[in-house]
Design a protein around this motif. Structure first.
Motif, short mmCIF file in Angstrom:
data_model
loop_
_atom_site.label_atom_id
_atom_site.label_comp_id
_atom_site.label_asym_id
_atom_site.label_seq_id
_atom_site.Cartn_x
_atom_site.Cartn_y
_atom_site.Cartn_z
N LEU A 82 -13.55 -3.71 8.30
CA LEU A 82 -14.15 -4.74 7.45
C LEU A 82 -13.57 -6.12 7.77
N TYR A 83 -12.27 -6.16 8.01
CA TYR A 83 -11.61 -7.44 8.24
C TYR A 83 -11.89 -7.98 9.64
N LEU A 84 -11.64 -7.17 10.66
CA LEU A 84 -11.74 -7.67 12.04
C LEU A 84 -13.16 -7.71 12.57
N PHE A 85 -13.93 -6.65 12.31
CA PHE A 85 -15.23 -6.53 12.95
C PHE A 85 -16.39 -7.02 12.09
N GLU A 86 -16.27 -6.88 10.78
CA GLU A 86 -17.37 -7.28 9.90
C GLU A 86 -17.14 -8.65 9.27
N GLY A 87 -15.94 -9.22 9.44
CA GLY A 87 -15.68 -10.59 9.00
C GLY A 87 -15.42 -10.76 7.52
N PHE A 88 -15.12 -9.69 6.81
CA PHE A 88 -14.80 -9.81 5.39
C PHE A 88 -13.39 -10.38 5.24
N ASP A 89 -13.16 -11.18 4.19
CA ASP A 89 -11.79 -11.61 3.92
C ASP A 89 -11.17 -10.60 2.95
N HIS A 90 -9.88 -10.74 2.70
CA HIS A 90 -9.19 -9.73 1.88
C HIS A 90 -9.69 -9.70 0.44
N ALA A 91 -10.11 -10.83 -0.08
CA ALA A 91 -10.67 -10.85 -1.44
C ALA A 91 -11.96 -10.02 -1.48
N GLU A 92 -12.82 -10.20 -0.47
CA GLU A 92 -14.07 -9.43 -0.41
C GLU A 92 -13.79 -7.94 -0.23
N ILE A 93 -12.83 -7.62 0.63
CA ILE A 93 -12.48 -6.22 0.85
C ILE A 93 -11.97 -5.60 -0.44
N GLY A 94 -11.10 -6.34 -1.13
CA GLY A 94 -10.59 -5.86 -2.41
C GLY A 94 -11.71 -5.58 -3.39
N GLU A 95 -12.68 -6.49 -3.43
CA GLU A 95 -13.82 -6.32 -4.34
C GLU A 95 -14.64 -5.09 -3.97
N VAL A 96 -14.95 -4.94 -2.69
CA VAL A 96 -15.76 -3.82 -2.23
C VAL A 96 -15.06 -2.48 -2.44
N LEU A 97 -13.75 -2.45 -2.21
CA LEU A 97 -12.99 -1.20 -2.30
C LEU A 97 -12.37 -0.97 -3.68
N SER A 98 -12.55 -1.93 -4.57
CA SER A 98 -11.95 -1.86 -5.91
C SER A 98 -10.43 -1.76 -5.84
N VAL A 99 -9.84 -2.61 -4.98
CA VAL A 99 -8.38 -2.73 -4.88
C VAL A 99 -8.05 -4.22 -4.95
N SER A 100 -6.77 -4.51 -5.11
CA SER A 100 -6.37 -5.92 -5.17
C SER A 100 -6.40 -6.53 -3.77
N GLU A 101 -6.43 -7.85 -3.73
CA GLU A 101 -6.38 -8.57 -2.46
C GLU A 101 -5.08 -8.24 -1.73
N SER A 102 -3.98 -8.15 -2.45
CA SER A 102 -2.70 -7.84 -1.81
C SER A 102 -2.69 -6.42 -1.25
N THR A 103 -3.37 -5.50 -1.91
CA THR A 103 -3.49 -4.14 -1.38
C THR A 103 -4.27 -4.16 -0.08
N SER A 104 -5.34 -4.94 -0.04
CA SER A 104 -6.11 -5.07 1.20
C SER A 104 -5.23 -5.62 2.32
N LYS A 105 -4.45 -6.65 2.01
CA LYS A 105 -3.58 -7.25 3.02
C LYS A 105 -2.53 -6.26 3.53
N SER A 106 -1.92 -5.53 2.63
CA SER A 106 -0.89 -4.59 3.07
C SER A 106 -1.51 -3.41 3.82
N GLN A 107 -2.70 -2.98 3.40
CA GLN A 107 -3.41 -1.90 4.10
C GLN A 107 -3.74 -2.35 5.53
N TYR A 108 -4.17 -3.58 5.66
CA TYR A 108 -4.47 -4.12 6.99
C TYR A 108 -3.21 -4.16 7.86
N SER A 109 -2.12 -4.58 7.29
CA SER A 109 -0.86 -4.64 8.02
C SER A 109 -0.44 -3.25 8.51
N ARG A 110 -0.55 -2.27 7.65
CA ARG A 110 -0.20 -0.91 8.03
C ARG A 110 -1.18 -0.36 9.07
#
Length: 185
Positions: free
Chosen positions: A141-169
């Motif tokens: 979602l982040y690299l290929f579909e161009g979503f930012d972490h706020a959008e990813i959080g919204e789509v996945l029902s997680v926080s923006e920081s969770t999206s960021k840490s998931q991306y890092s991992r």
């Protein structure tokens, strides 16, 4: 006779779909199915499941076409539906998302490849497919579909920081995979 633009053709087909014309639905499907299948496949990582997601997404899109206001391109509107359907499909498998961070794919390339090595997209694609579902979804979602972490959080029902840490991992795991002998050679 004046040639219609792609957007005009799209608008015309969408209007015919709204009127319940089956042939127009098929035309719209033909216009977008390949690209939307690719989006689905990158997220669910299974051909049959991606096909199911695609069908579910198109059914949903046709049922909810009255909500499409034209504020975004039809392709972007449809992509959101496909992404949501793909994520729901993964959720049905009871995948737990861990946490994620950062964006720069070039960092991954620099850490895995030295300056003399050509970056190979196929190697990255194979490595991404090997990621656990939660990692792959956020990375895709982040690299290929161009979503930012706020959008990813919204789509996945997680926080923006969770999206960021998931991306890092996910990025870290991708590096580990790409350092394995079959990817280094």
């Amino acid at each position: 006779m004046e040639k219609l633009s792609y957007q005009d053709v799209n608008h015309h087909v969408i209007e015919r779909c709204r009127q319940g014309e089956n042939r127009a639905q098929y035309e719209l499907y033909k216009l977008y199915s390949k690209a939307m299948f690719n989006v689905s496949m990158r997220i669910v990582n299974d051909y049959a499941e991606a096909e199911d997601v695609l069908q579910e997404a198109f059914i949903s899109a046709f049922k909810n076409l009255h909500t499409y206001k034209g504020e975004a391109s039809f392709g972007n509107w449809l992509k959101r539906i496909v992404v949501n359907a793909a994520i729901n499909s993964i959720r049905k498998k009871k995948v737990e998302l861990i946490e994620i961070d950062e964006r720069i794919m070039e960092d991954v390339a620099e850490e895995v490849c030295d300056n003399d090595t050509e970056w190979r997209v196929e190697k990255v694609r194979r490595a991404v497919q090997m990621l656990p579902d939660g990692y792959r979804v956020v990375l895709t979602l982040y690299l290929f579909e161009g979503f930012d972490h706020a959008e990813i959080g919204e789509v996945l029902s997680v926080s923006e920081s969770t999206s960021k840490s998931q991306y890092s991992r996910a990025r870290k795991k991708l590096l580990e995979i790409m350092r394995e002998p079959q990817f280094v050679a």
